[in-house]
Design an enzyme around this catalytic site. Structure first.
Site, PDB file in Angstrom:
ATOM      1  N   HIS A 104      14.001  -3.026 -45.690  1.00  0.00           N
ATOM      2  CA  HIS A 104      13.364  -2.748 -44.399  1.00  0.00           C
ATOM      3  C   HIS A 104      14.497  -2.355 -43.443  1.00  0.00           C
ATOM      4  O   HIS A 104      15.614  -2.883 -43.546  1.00  0.00           O
ATOM      5  CB  HIS A 104      12.718  -3.989 -43.783  1.00  0.00           C
ATOM      6  CG  HIS A 104      11.652  -4.654 -44.591  1.00  0.00           C
ATOM      7  ND1 HIS A 104      11.935  -5.526 -45.600  1.00  0.00           N
ATOM      8  CD2 HIS A 104      10.304  -4.599 -44.493  1.00  0.00           C
ATOM      9  CE1 HIS A 104      10.797  -5.980 -46.108  1.00  0.00           C
ATOM     10  NE2 HIS A 104       9.799  -5.433 -45.460  1.00  0.00           N
ATOM     11  N   ASP A 107      16.427  -5.270 -42.134  1.00  0.00           N
ATOM     12  CA  ASP A 107      17.207  -6.072 -43.095  1.00  0.00           C
ATOM     13  C   ASP A 107      18.676  -5.681 -43.052  1.00  0.00           C
ATOM     14  O   ASP A 107      19.557  -6.516 -43.212  1.00  0.00           O
ATOM     15  CB  ASP A 107      16.795  -5.806 -44.556  1.00  0.00           C
ATOM     16  CG  ASP A 107      15.354  -6.108 -44.849  1.00  0.00           C
ATOM     17  OD1 ASP A 107      14.767  -6.912 -44.114  1.00  0.00           O
ATOM     18  OD2 ASP A 107      14.837  -5.537 -45.831  1.00  0.00           O
ATOM     19  N   GLU A 235       0.864  -1.159 -49.766  1.00  0.00           N
ATOM     20  CA  GLU A 235       1.022  -2.417 -50.521  1.00  0.00           C
ATOM     21  C   GLU A 235      -0.047  -3.410 -50.074  1.00  0.00           C
ATOM     22  O   GLU A 235       0.095  -4.053 -49.032  1.00  0.00           O
ATOM     23  CB  GLU A 235       2.433  -2.977 -50.285  1.00  0.00           C
ATOM     24  CG  GLU A 235       2.709  -4.217 -51.116  1.00  0.00           C
ATOM     25  CD  GLU A 235       4.112  -4.757 -50.891  1.00  0.00           C
ATOM     26  OE1 GLU A 235       5.065  -3.966 -50.734  1.00  0.00           O
ATOM     27  OE2 GLU A 235       4.246  -6.001 -50.866  1.00  0.00           O
ATOM     28  N   GLU A 271       1.699  -5.805 -55.811  1.00  0.00           N
ATOM     29  CA  GLU A 271       2.530  -7.010 -55.925  1.00  0.00           C
ATOM     30  C   GLU A 271       1.714  -8.127 -56.587  1.00  0.00           C
ATOM     31  O   GLU A 271       0.595  -8.428 -56.166  1.00  0.00           O
ATOM     32  CB  GLU A 271       3.001  -7.436 -54.525  1.00  0.00           C
ATOM     33  CG  GLU A 271       3.836  -8.696 -54.561  1.00  0.00           C
ATOM     34  CD  GLU A 271       4.643  -8.906 -53.288  1.00  0.00           C
ATOM     35  OE1 GLU A 271       5.120  -7.920 -52.694  1.00  0.00           O
ATOM     36  OE2 GLU A 271       4.784 -10.064 -52.881  1.00  0.00           O
ATOM     37  N   HIS A 274       0.357 -10.895 -54.382  1.00  0.00           N
ATOM     38  CA  HIS A 274      -0.714 -10.440 -53.492  1.00  0.00           C
ATOM     39  C   HIS A 274      -2.025 -10.325 -54.260  1.00  0.00           C
ATOM     40  O   HIS A 274      -3.090 -10.633 -53.733  1.00  0.00           O
ATOM     41  CB  HIS A 274      -0.368  -9.082 -52.876  1.00  0.00           C
ATOM     42  CG  HIS A 274       0.859  -9.112 -52.010  1.00  0.00           C
ATOM     43  ND1 HIS A 274       1.366  -7.988 -51.399  1.00  0.00           N
ATOM     44  CD2 HIS A 274       1.685 -10.125 -51.651  1.00  0.00           C
ATOM     45  CE1 HIS A 274       2.446  -8.305 -50.701  1.00  0.00           C
ATOM     46  NE2 HIS A 274       2.655  -9.600 -50.845  1.00  0.00           N
ATOM     47  N   ASP A 299       5.725  -4.430 -56.998  1.00  0.00           N
ATOM     48  CA  ASP A 299       6.581  -5.468 -56.428  1.00  0.00           C
ATOM     49  C   ASP A 299       6.491  -6.654 -57.385  1.00  0.00           C
ATOM     50  O   ASP A 299       5.464  -7.346 -57.469  1.00  0.00           O
ATOM     51  CB  ASP A 299       6.157  -5.847 -55.003  1.00  0.00           C
ATOM     52  CG  ASP A 299       6.984  -5.090 -53.970  1.00  0.00           C
ATOM     53  OD1 ASP A 299       7.709  -4.147 -54.363  1.00  0.00           O
ATOM     54  OD2 ASP A 299       6.920  -5.431 -52.773  1.00  0.00           O
ATOM     55  N   ASP A 310       1.996 -17.270 -50.490  1.00  0.00           N
ATOM     56  CA  ASP A 310       2.840 -16.210 -51.036  1.00  0.00           C
ATOM     57  C   ASP A 310       4.232 -16.770 -51.324  1.00  0.00           C
ATOM     58  O   ASP A 310       5.122 -16.677 -50.493  1.00  0.00           O
ATOM     59  CB  ASP A 310       2.902 -15.083 -49.991  1.00  0.00           C
ATOM     60  CG  ASP A 310       3.409 -13.789 -50.568  1.00  0.00           C
ATOM     61  OD1 ASP A 310       3.439 -13.646 -51.792  1.00  0.00           O
ATOM     62  OD2 ASP A 310       3.768 -12.907 -49.767  1.00  0.00           O
ATOM     63  N   ASP A 312       6.352 -15.846 -53.710  1.00  0.00           N
ATOM     64  CA  ASP A 312       7.336 -14.822 -54.114  1.00  0.00           C
ATOM     65  C   ASP A 312       8.370 -15.339 -55.118  1.00  0.00           C
ATOM     66  O   ASP A 312       9.581 -15.244 -54.890  1.00  0.00           O
ATOM     67  CB  ASP A 312       8.076 -14.274 -52.879  1.00  0.00           C
ATOM     68  CG  ASP A 312       7.228 -13.298 -52.089  1.00  0.00           C
ATOM     69  OD1 ASP A 312       6.217 -12.824 -52.608  1.00  0.00           O
ATOM     70  OD2 ASP A 312       7.611 -13.008 -50.944  1.00  0.00           O
ATOM     71  N   ASP A 342      10.611  -8.210 -55.596  1.00  0.00           N
ATOM     72  CA  ASP A 342      10.284  -8.775 -54.283  1.00  0.00           C
ATOM     73  C   ASP A 342      10.073 -10.285 -54.477  1.00  0.00           C
ATOM     74  O   ASP A 342       8.964 -10.807 -54.371  1.00  0.00           O
ATOM     75  CB  ASP A 342       9.019  -8.093 -53.743  1.00  0.00           C
ATOM     76  CG  ASP A 342       8.754  -8.454 -52.298  1.00  0.00           C
ATOM     77  OD1 ASP A 342       9.515  -9.256 -51.742  1.00  0.00           O
ATOM     78  OD2 ASP A 342       7.775  -7.931 -51.725  1.00  0.00           O
TER      79      ASP A 342
END
Ligand code: XUL
Ligand code: CO
Length: 441
Positions: A104, A107, A235, A271, A274, A299, A310, A312, A342
């Site tokens: 991003h 980031d 996404e 993802e 998700h 992802d 989430d 991750d 991700d």
């Protein structure tokens, strides 16, 4: 020691040592140089590192601040720290043999006191990234803009009730598209960070969705203006941070894109975590996108079904990923997409080694799944079973149904003549056993 190898001095480049290796800092299934069907495994899988988790994540959660302290995160000048952090990141990308990265805007460069200052900061770090990409050969899978962390976006970006916030978000995406192009990004991702609502008591749902569509059309138009040829990706995610996100799942995303004439310009970045938050399997979301020719990228992560948010995590579930890979390969692969990790370290995984173990596990499980899925498809047992199940549509009135040559009247005549249909087993347990033979021998 070369300056470019200063950040992980105790960790050697990770090499493929084969399935029998007992070295935890080696690949057992991911051999990037292995040629399969004329392409290296590196090119088949197109693994990517997510900058936000692996180089901005500190292990913070709603109950506590960060636990992960990296040696390069010290110094008073945020721009200098950002440069050193990026040096460390590229050293990691090379050591873990990842051909791609994703980021991003916020980031990689600190947000300034004004939009103009933020853009200047970003330009400095993009110039640095360009040099590092050139020096290492690591490429940009996709870029995106962070339209969810800054308080200005608390009620959304493109779906914010205030047009001023919409304009600010537009300016941010304009710049993010420019820098993604500058770095040769192959895709551009829209994850609807806070594009949703907390309560319908204060929300005009229809108007917000129209604003989101207008925003995405502006992005498509601007990409043409600057000559950005990368693939746009949506996404989907059902909730978190908002109670309801408009890009809930692939099906909702499809309806939205088709309603607003955007489907020609977008594919999906799916993802795993998700998908499960939406109450679907990972494979379901892949199949739904693939059915419309809109499977773009992945992802790569997983959630924890017992937690329901989430998380991750790095995915080491061979069965889940093999099923996903079967669907991806059957759809013809990801094209310009790839597998972007991700995923973030658990809060107590604070050592530099943990970053390597995490990605080694992720890469290896995907590589193993890829090989198993190829075998499953080459042997064709499931494909033949499924094809045979639909045999009755290949001739006679079945074919007429598919080609639209019959209606209720003709079918009523056929049903009256043929009487009761025979029942056929779906053979689920047999097929589950067959799958286990591939997974466990
Ligand atoms: C959030 C998420 C994002 C997107 C990029 O759940 O997955 O990191 O991938 O904005
Ligand atoms: Co994501």
């Amino acid at each position: 020691m070369k300056k470019s190898q200063a950040h992980f001095p105790k960790i050697p480049p990770i090499a493929y040592e084969g399935p029998r290796s007992e070295n935890p800092l080696s690949f057992r299934h991911y051999n990037p140089a292995q040629i399969i069907d004329g392409r290296s495994l590196r090119d088949h899988l197109r693994f990517s590192i997510a900058y936000w988790h692996s180089f901005r994540g500190v292990g913070a959660d709603p109950f506590g601040w960060g636990t992960i302290v990296r040696p390069w995160e010290s110094g008073r000048d945020p721009l200098a720290v950002a440069r050193t952090r990026m040096d460390a990141a590229f050293e990691f990308f090379v050591k873990i043999q990842a051909p791609f990265w994703c980021f991003h805007d916020r980031d990689i460069a600190p947000e300034g006191r004004s939009l103009a200052e933020s853009n200047r900061n970003l330009d400095r770090l993009v110039a640095h990234a360009k040099q590092l990409q050139k020096a290492t050969g690591v490429k940009l899978l996709w870029g995106t803009a962070n339209l969810f962390s800054n308080p200005r976006y608390m009620c959304g970006a493109a779906t914010n009730p205030d047009a001023h916030v919409f304009a600010y978000a537009a300016a941010q995406v304009k710049k993010a598209l420019e820098v993604t192009k500058e770095l040769g990004g192959e895709n551009y991702v829209f994850w609807g960070g806070r594009e949703g609502y907390e309560t319908l008591l204060n929300t005009d749902l229809k108007r917000e969705q129209e604003h989101l569509a207008a925003f995405l059309h502006m992005a498509v138009d601007y990409a043409k203006v600057i000559g950005f040829k990368g693939q746009f990706l949506i996404e989907p995610k059902p909730k978190e941070p908002t109670k309801h996100q408009y890009d809930f799942d692939v099906a909702a995303g499809l309806a939205f894109l088709k309603t607003h004439g955007l489907d020609r310009h977008f594919k999906f970045n799916i993802e795993t975590n998700h998908a499960t938050l939406a109450g679907h399997t990972f494979q379901h979301e892949i199949e739904t996108a693939a059915a419309h020719g809109m499977l773009g990228s992945i992802d790569a992560n997983t959630g924890d079904l017992l937690l329901g948010w989430d998380t991750d995590q790095f995915n080491t579930d061979v069965k889940e990923l093999t099923l996903a890979m079967v669907s991806i390969l059957r759809a013809g692969g990801l094209g310009a997409g790839g597998f972007n990790f991700d995923a973030k370290l658990r809060r107590p995984s604070i050592d530099l080694e943990d970053l390597f173990y995490a990605h080694i596990g992720g890469f290896d499980t995907y590589a193993l799944a890829f090989k198993l899925a190829r075998r499953i498809l080459a042997e064709g047992k499931f494909t033949q079973f499924v094809a045979a199940r639909y045999n009755s549509y290949n001739a006679g009135f079945g074919r007429d149904i598919e080609s639209g040559r019959v209606g209720f009247k003709e079918l009523e005549k056929i049903a009256l003549k043929l009487g009761e249909p025979l029942s056929h087993s779906g053979r689920q347990e047999y097929l589950e056993n067959l799958l286990n033979q591939y997974l466990h021998g």
